[in-house]
Design an enzyme around this catalytic site. Sequence first.
Site, PDB file in Angstrom:
ATOM      1  N   ASP A  19      40.886  38.280  46.631  1.00 25.16           N
ATOM      2  CA  ASP A  19      40.416  39.657  46.696  1.00 25.16           C
ATOM      3  C   ASP A  19      39.599  39.984  45.450  1.00 25.16           C
ATOM      4  O   ASP A  19      39.783  39.371  44.387  1.00 25.16           O
ATOM      5  CB  ASP A  19      41.593  40.627  46.779  1.00 25.16           C
ATOM      6  CG  ASP A  19      42.406  40.442  48.053  1.00 25.16           C
ATOM      7  OD1 ASP A  19      41.831  39.939  49.033  1.00 25.16           O
ATOM      8  OD2 ASP A  19      43.596  40.794  48.048  1.00 25.16           O
ATOM      9  N   LYS A  20      38.734  40.961  45.559  1.00 25.29           N
ATOM     10  CA  LYS A  20      37.884  41.369  44.443  1.00 25.29           C
ATOM     11  C   LYS A  20      38.680  41.583  43.163  1.00 25.29           C
ATOM     12  O   LYS A  20      38.294  41.098  42.090  1.00 25.29           O
ATOM     13  CB  LYS A  20      37.131  42.656  44.807  1.00 25.29           C
ATOM     14  CG  LYS A  20      36.353  43.263  43.655  1.00 25.29           C
ATOM     15  CD  LYS A  20      35.749  44.613  44.032  1.00 25.29           C
ATOM     16  CE  LYS A  20      35.071  45.273  42.841  1.00 25.29           C
ATOM     17  NZ  LYS A  20      34.539  46.610  43.176  1.00 25.29           N
TER      18      LYS A  20
END
Length: 308
Positions: free
Chosen positions: A138-139
């Site tokens: 995830d970012k």
Amino acid sequence: MAEESKQYTADKEGERLDVFLTRMEPELSRAHIQKLVAAGKAEVSGRARKSNYKLQAGEMVSLTIPAAQPVAILPEDIPLDVLYEDADIIVVNKPRGMVVHPATGVYSGTLVNALLFHCHDLSGINGEIRPGIVHRLDKDTSGVMVAAKNDAAHIDLAEQIRTKTAHRIYNAIVCGNIREEAGIIKGDIGRHPTDRKKMAIVHEHGKPAVTHFRVLERFGDYTLVECRLETGRTHQIRVHMASIGHPVLGDPKYGPRKACPFAIEGQALHSLSLSLTHPVTRERMTFTAPLPEDMANILKVLRAKYKR
């Protein structure tokens, strides 16, 4: 890529057309589905209908998904923390805040842009948008990631992930005091039924997901845990830990609504290590990335407060 036509059979009486199609195509947002319906790309029994059309069980529904427009993904001189590199693979410590690959609305500043500048040669199995990307983070999750420099390496690494011979270990600071020393969380994960930007444990159309956790340290209101994945579903650790009442600290999607009391942008989740077999030499290799500074500072504060 040519446009794609798909066929479905309505299985619920009275369900809205846009809700049904979003359920059938979880990778598409409801807003995107509604735009396709408005453009006449959805038909029920051969007739175009509006998004609010109530389906009858057994009706045939078709959806035409237009071809994606090509997007130029350019190399960018973005610094990389390279843990290992050879002719076949590159292993990096992805920083929190960096998107792994371009997606709608994000076409620069990603790990792929940085890899294209640094490597020049990446596998093409995932196409022009995700060259070299075998798995993702995830970012706002930091830590170890491997990318493939050629198709043979990509195929081999993907198979290791599929067969669970590649092992990933994460560290997370979660809210609350976990009483158990360790545990296993099981729950199928799919799109949230009402919030398409979130994932959730669902009973229909979810994918099996298993997370093992082990308590490393307790700090009263917080717990440092180690998580090991059997599967790699989107937001898996975040969804599973929240499901047992211990969301990841700072998680903007699954955590408490109140402001995080610590200086961290995003969730306190880090991909600590990745073990794999080299796709060419067959050597077993383990790569480790130290905790990012923000998580290390939080633990320093917690240890000073609770470890007296």
